[in-house]
Design a protein around this motif. Structure first.
Motif, PDB file in Angstrom:
ATOM      1  N   THR A  60       0.849  -1.222  -0.027  1.00 29.63           N
ATOM      2  CA  THR A  60      -0.095  -0.068   0.094  1.00 29.63           C
ATOM      3  C   THR A  60       0.980   1.222  -0.169  1.00 29.63           C
ATOM      4  O   THR A  60       0.663   2.092  -0.680  1.00 29.63           O
ATOM      5  CB  THR A  60      -0.895  -0.162   1.378  1.00 29.63           C
ATOM      6  OG1 THR A  60      -1.801  -1.327   1.390  1.00 29.63           O
ATOM      7  CG2 THR A  60      -1.823   1.109   1.220  1.00 29.63           C
ATOM      8  N   GLY A 104     -13.384  -0.876  -4.386  1.00 30.00           N
ATOM      9  CA  GLY A 104     -13.620  -2.298  -4.955  1.00 30.00           C
ATOM     10  C   GLY A 104     -13.662  -3.372  -3.854  1.00 30.00           C
ATOM     11  O   GLY A 104     -14.620  -4.163  -3.950  1.00 30.00           O
ATOM     12  N   ILE A 105     -12.888  -3.313  -2.896  1.00 29.25           N
ATOM     13  CA  ILE A 105     -13.024  -4.125  -1.944  1.00 29.25           C
ATOM     14  C   ILE A 105     -14.351  -3.937  -0.883  1.00 29.25           C
ATOM     15  O   ILE A 105     -15.010  -5.176  -0.741  1.00 29.25           O
ATOM     16  CB  ILE A 105     -11.898  -3.997  -0.674  1.00 29.25           C
ATOM     17  CG1 ILE A 105     -10.727  -4.491  -1.418  1.00 29.25           C
ATOM     18  CG2 ILE A 105     -11.971  -4.898   0.223  1.00 29.25           C
ATOM     19  CD1 ILE A 105      -9.309  -3.947  -0.803  1.00 29.25           C
ATOM     20  N   ILE A 131      -5.462   5.691  -6.917  1.00 32.21           N
ATOM     21  CA  ILE A 131      -5.411   3.968  -7.274  1.00 32.21           C
ATOM     22  C   ILE A 131      -5.667   3.062  -5.772  1.00 32.21           C
ATOM     23  O   ILE A 131      -6.702   2.202  -5.876  1.00 32.21           O
ATOM     24  CB  ILE A 131      -4.015   3.570  -7.608  1.00 32.21           C
ATOM     25  CG1 ILE A 131      -3.787   4.146  -9.045  1.00 32.21           C
ATOM     26  CG2 ILE A 131      -3.976   2.002  -7.741  1.00 32.21           C
ATOM     27  CD1 ILE A 131      -2.024   4.120  -9.573  1.00 32.21           C
ATOM     28  N   VAL A 132      -5.376   3.639  -4.783  1.00 27.88           N
ATOM     29  CA  VAL A 132      -5.359   2.985  -3.427  1.00 27.88           C
ATOM     30  C   VAL A 132      -6.844   3.018  -3.037  1.00 27.88           C
ATOM     31  O   VAL A 132      -7.684   2.211  -2.677  1.00 27.88           O
ATOM     32  CB  VAL A 132      -4.447   3.340  -2.485  1.00 27.88           C
ATOM     33  CG1 VAL A 132      -4.860   2.802  -1.201  1.00 27.88           C
ATOM     34  CG2 VAL A 132      -3.159   2.963  -2.895  1.00 27.88           C
ATOM     35  N   VAL A 144      -9.195   0.931  -5.419  1.00 28.19           N
ATOM     36  CA  VAL A 144      -9.002  -0.504  -4.625  1.00 28.19           C
ATOM     37  C   VAL A 144     -10.027  -0.830  -3.665  1.00 28.19           C
ATOM     38  O   VAL A 144     -10.644  -1.685  -3.264  1.00 28.19           O
ATOM     39  CB  VAL A 144      -7.792  -0.859  -4.402  1.00 28.19           C
ATOM     40  CG1 VAL A 144      -7.485  -2.300  -3.846  1.00 28.19           C
ATOM     41  CG2 VAL A 144      -6.775  -0.952  -5.659  1.00 28.19           C
TER      42      VAL A 144
END
Length: 273
Positions: free
Chosen positions: A144, A163-164, A156-157, A160
């Motif tokens: 990370t 998305g999780i 980006i993080v 993500v």
């Protein structure tokens, strides 16, 4: 060349689809259930004030390794997880031929591929613990931090993490709708069917909540530019425990994770492998 490729493909499929792999896959699903029961026990200890416990897969494997014959059992777990990887890969490449809906077939194959990755990671973690290497470090902070350091890393993080959260939400919805029954051949007994359904529903919802919590922490880490806040299940559960009424909420989630573990035992028996 084409004939050789077809022969290789056929041999690989037969290897991934033989009886030993199927038996091993059921063993792996059962081992996944044991893992969740152990995580539930560790989460309850965290809820009742023992914050030194590591309430995640690594903690569960370490706890198992400390039991009599624990390392031997861990190697059995590794074998089961590897069998699940082979079975899921077979599904991802050749499976669901009976499905006429191409979109649903693709979705099922992608899900199988994702499950193969999950069990491959678990197999590696269990093998590392069984070999006496401690089962890994502090979760997702390293990667990370690396991504956050890239141009646009926060976006980006954050993406993500969102998305999780979505994956967790889907798990919750599918649990409530009992989607897990689609892949099972349940017994005729009404009582047994009811038990499978209830443990599957409660467990899937609890599992989805924990996944969503991890996603929320990843998003927070991106917003605050603090990668140490995105360190996986252990940090997610301990963060929850630190909130007002958090210990009670964590205890409820722990019971749900235990229910998911019990459901996995049924799944090991009745899943269509």
């Amino acid at each position: 060349m084409t004939s050789a490729a077809e022969s290789t493909s056929r041999s690989a499929r037969q290897a991934a689809n033989n009886r030993a792999v199927k038996i091993g896959a059921r063993l792996g699903i059962g081992a996944y259930g044991v893992t969740h029961v152990l995580i539930a026990v560790l989460a309850l200890q965290v809820a009742f004030g023992n914050r030194g416990e590591r309430a995640d897969q690594a903690g569960a494997f370490q706890d198992l390794a400390q039991q009599p014959f624990g390392r031997v059992l861990l190697w059995v777990v590794v074998i089961g997880f590897v069998a699940v990887v082979l079975w899921r890969l077979e599904q991802a490449i050749w499976g669901f031929a009976y499905e006429s809906d191409r979109t649903k077939k693709l979705r099922n194959r992608v899900t199988s591929a994702a499950n193969a990755v999950v069990f491959a990671v678990l197999a590696a973690l269990a093998a590392t613990t069984a070999a006496g290497s401690g089962g890994g470090g502090g979760g997702g902070q390293g990667p990370t931090a690396g991504v956050l350091g890239l141009p646009g890393g926060q976006l980006i993080v954050g993406a993500v993490g969102i998305g999780i959260v979505v994956v967790g939400a889907v798990k919750i919805v599918e649990g409530g709708q009992k989607k897990f029954l689609e892949d099972m051949s349940l017994p005729a007994s009404t009582a047994q069917r009811a038990t499978v359904e209830r443990t599957g529903q409660v467990g899937s919802v609890a599992k989805g909540i924990t996944i969503a919590l991890i996603g929320v922490l990843v998003v927070v880490a991106a917003v605050r530019f603090r990668p140490e806040e995105a360190s996986g299940l252990d940090v997610a559960l301990k963060t929850l425990a630190a909130q007002p009424f958090g210990p009670y909420l964590l205890a409820v989630i722990a019971i749900g994770l235990a229910a998911y573990g019990v459901f996995c035992f049924f799944d090991a028996r009745y899943h269509r492998v």
